[in-house]
Scaffold this active site. Sequence first.
Site, short mmCIF file in Angstrom:
data_model
loop_
_atom_site.label_atom_id
_atom_site.label_comp_id
_atom_site.label_asym_id
_atom_site.label_seq_id
_atom_site.Cartn_x
_atom_site.Cartn_y
_atom_site.Cartn_z
N LYS A 93 0.81 -1.37 -0.12
CA LYS A 93 -0.04 -0.09 0.06
C LYS A 93 0.77 1.00 0.11
CE LYS A 93 -2.95 2.75 2.81
NZ LYS A 93 -4.00 2.77 4.06
N GLY A 154 -8.63 9.04 9.00
CA GLY A 154 -9.15 9.28 10.32
C GLY A 154 -9.85 10.39 10.81
N ALA A 181 -9.52 5.38 3.40
CA ALA A 181 -9.65 6.56 4.07
C ALA A 181 -10.83 7.43 4.23
CB ALA A 181 -8.56 7.34 3.89
N GLY A 182 -11.14 7.85 5.49
CA GLY A 182 -12.28 8.88 5.68
C GLY A 182 -13.72 8.29 5.97
N ASN A 203 -10.06 2.09 9.03
CA ASN A 203 -9.31 1.68 10.41
C ASN A 203 -9.94 2.31 11.82
OD1 ASN A 203 -5.75 1.12 11.26
ND2 ASN A 203 -7.41 1.26 12.55
N THR A 204 -9.63 3.64 11.43
CA THR A 204 -9.91 4.22 12.91
C THR A 204 -11.68 4.26 13.12
OG1 THR A 204 -8.36 6.29 12.14
CG2 THR A 204 -10.05 6.80 13.92
#
Lengths: 254, 65
Positions: A93, A154, A181-182, A203-204
């Site tokens: 990645k 994040g 992301a996001g 992830n977050t």
Amino acid sequence: MPVFYGTEIASPLMLGTAQYPSPAILAEAFRASGAGIATVSLRREAGGGQDFLRLMEELGVPLLPNTAGCHSAREAITTARMARELLGTDWIKLEVIGHTDLLAPDVFQLVEAARALTEDGFKVFPYCTEDLSVCGRLLDAGCEVLMPWGAPIGSGLGLSNPHGLKALRAAFPDVPLVVDAGIGLPSHAAAAMELGFDAVLLNTAVAKAGDPAAMARAMAQAAEAGRAAFLADPMEPREMAVPSTPVIGKAFLS
Amino acid sequence: MKLTINGEPREIEAATVAEALAALDMAEARVATALNGAFVPAAARDATPVTPGDALEIVAPMQGG
């Protein structure tokens, strides 16, 4: 299910491994969701790396190492080579960060690094923007998957530019696309999949949820529902009401 | 000799990257190495000399997104 570089993945949910309250909760989130790919980083060994690697190998989820935090093509290329040796995978990645506050990709160095890594035998998963020209250059450089951001890493803001993501899908109908992301909520994951994306990477939103395993499962279900909806060919929205109940046959009562 | 190991100044006895890892008790660890910003593959550690002032990075897989 998504296919990346000829390998079919078990789920459209790709899950990060950072910020969980504990290794046990991380493992529970992966088991509960059936996530198809786990992202990992490379960091200075201070004693914790060996245990973490054992945990991930026990989970048996394919690993996608990242070049998180790299701000130049050179750093990212060196990190990728170290990851390949350590994890025995040619997947990477590729992140090359250009702007610290937004963790926005430096698309110029990204393309440069993607080309160098592809020539070196890597299978590159570039973290990019939804810009059509940049994505075209990444494909020219040898990438066979694109991972545009939905919103800054994040942030949990969802899809900032759905129109741009839709345009990307239309421009490259045969290229596996991942929103990376996001994503903050299952509805964001479903929305990305409804646009025809092949997977979501987050992830977050899971790690920082009150119950990470339950949120991981919800994300997987949302991604699968969004994919199923895309394949089912949704109706076109309309501005005005159209009765769904037949008008003909209505009793005359006034 | 003085080396910078993962950003910290250290005094260790080592002539090669492999010896530096052994001196740090990491000869058997699953780590990857870079010397002065350049990747040193595991197979090249024995033959890669270190000199005073070199910066050695030793990394392992960690949590990431």
